[in-house]
Design an enzyme around this catalytic site. Structure first.
Site, PDB file in Angstrom:
ATOM      1  N   GLU A 175       4.936   4.979   4.640  1.00 18.63           N
ATOM      2  CA  GLU A 175       3.595   5.549   4.845  1.00 18.63           C
ATOM      3  C   GLU A 175       3.550   7.033   5.203  1.00 18.63           C
ATOM      4  OE1 GLU A 175       1.894   2.828   7.771  1.00 18.63           O
ATOM      5  OE2 GLU A 175       1.310   1.448   6.192  1.00 18.63           O
ATOM      6  N   GLU A 388       2.755  -4.762   2.554  1.00 19.49           N
ATOM      7  CA  GLU A 388       2.137  -5.089   3.841  1.00 19.49           C
ATOM      8  C   GLU A 388       0.700  -5.475   3.584  1.00 19.49           C
ATOM      9  OE1 GLU A 388       2.274  -2.343   7.139  1.00 19.49           O
ATOM     10  OE2 GLU A 388       4.319  -1.746   6.634  1.00 19.49           O
TER      11      GLU A 388
HETATM   12  C1  BGP Z   1       1.239  -0.194   9.033  1.00 19.34           C
HETATM   13  C2  BGP Z   1       2.653  -0.003   9.539  1.00 19.34           C
HETATM   14  C3  BGP Z   1       3.235  -1.191  10.217  1.00 19.34           C
HETATM   15  C4  BGP Z   1       2.262  -2.111  10.892  1.00 19.34           C
HETATM   16  C5  BGP Z   1       0.901  -2.205  10.257  1.00 19.34           C
HETATM   17  C6  BGP Z   1      -0.171  -2.865  11.089  1.00 19.34           C
HETATM   18  O1  BGP Z   1       0.597   1.025   8.965  1.00 19.34           O
HETATM   19  O2  BGP Z   1       3.528   0.302   8.471  1.00 19.34           O
HETATM   20  O3  BGP Z   1       4.321  -0.747  10.981  1.00 19.34           O
HETATM   21  O4  BGP Z   1       2.293  -2.046  12.240  1.00 19.34           O
HETATM   22  O5  BGP Z   1       0.418  -0.967   9.836  1.00 19.34           O
HETATM   23  O6  BGP Z   1      -0.682  -1.989  12.024  1.00 19.34           O
HETATM   24  P1  BGP Z   1      -0.850  -2.365  13.547  1.00 19.34           P
HETATM   25  O7  BGP Z   1       0.507  -2.758  14.001  1.00 19.34           O
HETATM   26  O8  BGP Z   1      -1.366  -1.157  14.210  1.00 19.34           O
HETATM   27  O9  BGP Z   1      -1.799  -3.505  13.571  1.00 19.34           O
END
Ligand code: BGP
Length: 490
Positions: A175, A388
């Site tokens: 990201e 994701e």
């Molecule tokens: C993405 C990241 C992850 C993950 C996800 C969910 O941006 O790559 O590492 O954490 O988001 O976000 P959060 O953990 O803030 O709910």
């Protein structure tokens, strides 16, 4: 329903959010080790030295470091044929600039990949998922220093060579594009690029992440260096093993104009170009897109850091697949009074047609089909993978230990339908990993309470819990989905 026979189904985690074992077997500090927890209303804070009296969620996380065999067995039980994880750079080169790699760190990932192989699970490995060794931040200024490109490549070469027969699928950086959305804010500049303002590095007080400083010139120079590092890694990977499939990874935020006002439509185009397009275009097409130079000019960014030699490197190091995270969509408007969603870092302008999670992330399965189609249009020759996607929610453990999470099943069901529609539309989608197949520490808020997993972990924000694992209803549901290759979504 139309998932291809060789479709990759699995889940995704990041080392700092699941491993724990934060100083075990030679590992040194990395950026997330310095972050304290927050919640939806309270931002995480950062202290540039460890405070022994504070609770750091990543120090133990869900203790995957000691539970990986049990966890991989549970993933196998659900039928995973892919497992996305990241290597923590600071386990391999604890200070980033060590002469030799740390054998204990390398052995840990060997053991994980061997465990995956036992069950026929392909690892999909992110080289850098918000895990830059802390020493690189303080001594070199992260990726603002070209020396960090060399350090990253030394680490990359070490793991590529070590695991060349165990890992085929790789992602360079997680990201990177989020940095472009907050060009005056330092949170993602620190997470992704290891950039920190001098004053912040010397702070004796806790700094809320939203208050970390950066400046756009330094940020875009560092981002450029990360693009070069990524391209050189892709080139190197193909030399080490021509069968490697190496991707980028974009945090895809899908934007819609709030109204049909042409000014909103143009604002939407511009937000998409900078927020999603730039990073994807550089990494897939191998060159900076023309639109970015006007943006640079309007933001007083001097692009002379893009040298002729770098341009050649970017051309030669384009990725084999475009992978992305997709959680939500938001709107774009030229009206400063447009209502925003309430929540943590994923907030945006509210879409009146969508509901949001408790963290303000707007749920939009149709948007996934739209996104997949748009990406295929933009990069017609590049396979796509969703690496994701998931639903962060509060879960309740019943007296008998069961966990009923129909909201999570609903979220996934609607997104899987959208993916199958996109495949019908002709999109070359090769795989899918849910975010957090097992509960883990939230990156945005540092909470355990924001749970994503099919597997519940008994660990809480007050530091209690014995790390035991149990299966939620969604565990059995996802197993059925994978078994039927996406046909049985009931
Ligand atoms: C993405 C990241 C992850 C993950 C996800 C969910 O941006 O790559 O590492 O954490 O988001 O976000 P959060 O953990 O803030 O709910």
């Amino acid at each position: 329903m139309s998932f291809p026979g060789n479709f990759l189904w699995g889940g995704a985690v990041a080392a700092n959010q699941c491993e724990g074992g934060y100083l075990e077997d030679g590992k040194a500090l990395s950026v997330p080790d310095m972050l304290l927890g927050g919640n939806v209303n309270t931002p995480r804070t950062f202290l540039p030295q460890i405070d022994d009296s504070a609770f750091y969620p990543s120090h133990e996380a869900i203790d995957f470091y000691h539970h990986y065999k049990e966890d991989i067995a549970l993933f196998a039980e659900m039928g995973f044929n892919v497992f996305r994880l990241s290597i923590n750079w600071a386990r391999i080169f604890p200070n980033g600039d060590d002469d030799k790699p740390n054998e204990a760190g390398l052995a840990f990932y060997d053991a994980i990949f061997d465990e995956c192989a036992k069950y026929g699970i392909e690892p999909l490995v992110t080289l850098c998922h918000y895990e830059i060794p802390w020493n690189i931040v303080t001594k070199y200024g992260g990726f603002s220093n070209r020396k960090t490109i060399d350090l990253f490549l030394k680490y990359t070469e070490t793991v590529f060579k070590r695991y060349k027969d165990k890992v085929k699928y790789w992602l360079t950086f997680n990201e990177l594009n989020i940095t472009c959305r907050e060009i005056h804010g330092g949170q993602h500049a620190l997470f992704s690029l290891g950039l920190m303002d001098e004053e912040d590095i010397n702070s004796k007080e806790r700094i809320p992440l939203s208050k970390l400083k950066t400046n756009p010139q330094r940020m875009f120079e560092a981002l450029h260096n990360a693009f070069v590092a990524s391209a050189l890694a892709v080139k190197m990977g193909h030399e080490i093993n021509p069968d490697f499939m190496i991707g980028n990874m974009i945090a895809h935020r899908t934007y819609y104009p709030l109204t049909p006002n042409p000014a909103d439509i143009m604002a939407c185009l511009k937000e998409d170009e900078v927020g999603n397009g730039l990073t994807g275009d550089v990494q897939v097409r191998g060159e900076y897109p023309s639109y970015i130079f006007r943006f640079f000019k309007e933001n007083n960014i001097d692009p002379s850091f893009i040298t002729e030699e770098d341009k050649q490197i970017l051309k030669e190091g384009t990725v084999d697949m475009y992978t992305f995270s997709y959680y939500q969509s938001s709107c774009t408007s030229t009206d400063p009074s447009a209502e925003r969603t309430q929540g943590n870092m994923g907030t945006g302008i509210k879409n009146p047609y969508l509901k949001a999670s408790d963290w303000g992330w707007q749920i939009d399965p149709e948007g996934l089909r739209y996104t997949l189609n748009k990406l295929h249009d933009r990069y017609p020759h590049t396979p796509l993978m969703v690496v994701e996607n998931g639903f962060g929610a509060f879960d309740t453990v019943e007296e008998d230990g069961s966990i009923h999470d129909p909201y999570r099943i609903d979220y996934f069901r609607s997104h899987f339908k959208a993916m199958s529609e996109a495949i019908e539309d002709g999109v070359p989608l090769i795989g899918y990993t849910t975010w957090g197949p097992i509960d883990l520490v939230s990156a945005g808020t540092g909470e355990y309470a924001k749970r994503y997993g099919f597997i519940y972990v008994n660990r809480h924000d007050d530091g209690t819990g014995d790390f035991s694992r149990s299966k939620k209803d969604s565990f059995y549901w996802y197993k059925k989905v994978i078994e039927s290759n996406g046909k049985d979504l009931d």
